[in-house]
Design a protein around this motif. Sequence first.
Motif, PDB file in Angstrom:
ATOM      1  N   THR A 156      -1.447 -25.821  18.469  1.00 40.73           N
ATOM      2  CA  THR A 156      -2.197 -24.436  18.342  1.00 40.73           C
ATOM      3  C   THR A 156      -2.085 -23.403  19.434  1.00 40.73           C
ATOM      4  O   THR A 156      -1.829 -22.188  19.154  1.00 40.73           O
TER       5      THR A 156
ATOM      6  N   ALA B 139       1.639 -22.318  18.655  1.00 36.97           N
ATOM      7  CA  ALA B 139       1.484 -21.321  17.425  1.00 36.97           C
ATOM      8  C   ALA B 139       1.160 -19.953  17.960  1.00 36.97           C
ATOM      9  O   ALA B 139       1.607 -18.797  17.321  1.00 36.97           O
TER      10      ALA B 139
ATOM     11  N   GLY C 237       3.493 -18.153  20.222  1.00 41.27           N
ATOM     12  CA  GLY C 237       4.639 -17.810  19.365  1.00 41.27           C
ATOM     13  C   GLY C 237       4.453 -16.648  18.607  1.00 41.27           C
ATOM     14  O   GLY C 237       5.316 -15.831  18.554  1.00 41.27           O
ATOM     15  N   ILE C 238       3.123 -16.380  17.999  1.00 40.08           N
ATOM     16  CA  ILE C 238       3.169 -15.305  17.137  1.00 40.08           C
ATOM     17  C   ILE C 238       2.936 -14.007  18.298  1.00 40.08           C
ATOM     18  O   ILE C 238       3.614 -12.926  17.876  1.00 40.08           O
ATOM     19  N   HIS C 239       2.450 -14.011  19.549  1.00 41.65           N
ATOM     20  CA  HIS C 239       2.137 -13.102  20.257  1.00 41.65           C
ATOM     21  C   HIS C 239       3.620 -12.883  20.757  1.00 41.65           C
ATOM     22  O   HIS C 239       4.198 -11.752  21.158  1.00 41.65           O
TER      23      HIS C 239
ATOM     24  N   ALA D 181       6.440 -13.160  19.345  1.00 39.51           N
ATOM     25  CA  ALA D 181       7.252 -12.386  18.305  1.00 39.51           C
ATOM     26  C   ALA D 181       7.101 -10.983  18.311  1.00 39.51           C
ATOM     27  O   ALA D 181       8.151 -10.295  18.335  1.00 39.51           O
TER      28      ALA D 181
ATOM     29  N   MET E 197      -0.806 -14.420  24.938  1.00 41.81           N
ATOM     30  CA  MET E 197       0.522 -15.446  25.041  1.00 41.81           C
ATOM     31  C   MET E 197       0.105 -16.116  26.406  1.00 41.81           C
ATOM     32  O   MET E 197       0.253 -17.398  26.390  1.00 41.81           O
TER      33      MET E 197
ATOM     34  N   LEU F  35       9.783 -19.451  22.181  1.00 37.84           N
ATOM     35  CA  LEU F  35       8.279 -19.593  21.632  1.00 37.84           C
ATOM     36  C   LEU F  35       8.198 -19.341  20.164  1.00 37.84           C
ATOM     37  O   LEU F  35       7.155 -19.823  19.413  1.00 37.84           O
ATOM     38  N   ALA F  36       8.834 -18.022  19.684  1.00 42.86           N
ATOM     39  CA  ALA F  36       8.277 -17.369  18.217  1.00 42.86           C
ATOM     40  C   ALA F  36       9.365 -18.514  17.372  1.00 42.86           C
ATOM     41  O   ALA F  36       8.528 -18.711  16.391  1.00 42.86           O
TER      42      ALA F  36
ATOM     43  N   THR G 152       6.689 -21.494  16.580  1.00 39.50           N
ATOM     44  CA  THR G 152       5.178 -21.361  16.031  1.00 39.50           C
ATOM     45  C   THR G 152       4.774 -22.349  15.254  1.00 39.50           C
ATOM     46  O   THR G 152       3.591 -22.677  15.337  1.00 39.50           O
TER      47      THR G 152
END
Length: 420
Positions: free
Chosen positions: A181, A184, A187-189, A191, A206, A347-348, A351
Amino acid sequence: MALSLGFHIVFAEIGIAMPLLMVLAEWRWQRSGDPVYLQLARRWAKGTAVLFAVGAVSGTVLSFELGLLWPEFMRLAGPVVGIPFSLEGFAFFTEAIFLGVYLYGWERVSPRAHLLAGLIVALSGAASALFVVIVNAWMNTPTGITVDAGRVVSVDPIAGMLNPSTFQQALHMLLAAYAATGIAVAGIHAAILLRRREAVFHRHAMTIALSIAIPSALLQPISGDISARAVAKWQPAKLAALESHFVTERGAPLHVGGLPDEAAQTTRYAIEIPRGLSLLAFHDPDAEVKGLTAFPRDEWPPVVPVHLAFQLMVMLGTLMALVCAWAAIVLARGQPIAGRPRLLAALAALTPAGFIATEAGWTVTEVGRQPWVIGGILRTADAVTPMPGLAIPMVVFALLYVGLAAVVVSVIGSFVRETA
């Protein structure tokens, strides 16, 4: 059952870790007064509520399936698994109650009480997972039960809960939830930060996500070592399957990659590390490792899916640990991760990695135990319902899960777009 578990485990993992993220965000807001942290806490609380609701639905389906699909398992295992399942129910209701307090108590309770409510949500979510994992650990290495001629003659539920697999499975699962989690969310932030480097909201988000992802991902290989040694001791057939190790030998090699060939009893295209398996499984390069041929042929787990799932889990876990180590070094040097586009891209890209690794890990755990549903006591074929026509409820549940997944993606996507 596999379809239901595969869907539910993702929401279970998020339900364990997301409350901790929202609590950390609120704690930082209370300490710093930075309104961005308050915005984060409120946003993550909304996401937690949505995911909790979906997890509750899929978890309810699983509770029905245990009775409908596995009547013989419940008859035999009920005296042992009843207590941890009951405790899981208490943890679930505690989580639900205090999540309600957290969501609606921002202006109604004191800041300290509100933070405490969030902490209780985080702790009860972890406790709920712990009690479910205890049941699965017992299925792998059953203790506290004596069966004679298919009938239970004595039961010690506490001994069952404290079976040899409980500690290592619980540790591995909780670390997996926080790592999956955390990465994930990070990774979203990450991106978004690739496009908007100066977005303070996403920088803070992040950083908080990495604060749980980094230690969890770095500790997971240690947990994996503990798990591997427990499997070697208590489930040698599973170890042989996940490593596609066919012949009993001392100084057994470790197979990296490869495709098992059960007929030829070999692993094609694998890279062999001499004595690697003996060293990892027993911390002794000359230790004897049992091969699959040491067990009756009808007690072999399906080797190909177990081996491939194990390789996938290890590969993704290693990548997650390496990227988190990279992030930890950058942070230790006092440098902003947002200024490292390659790290943000890594990181992205990772995710979904933690959730894929979790699915692979549970494939190893469940398929690797076959042909047993309760190790050495009850075979899966003897535990499953003889009821025909199960294709119909399977299609119905599959459509339910697709619908729930669409709702989650839509709602969570709208939260992300509001700040992107």
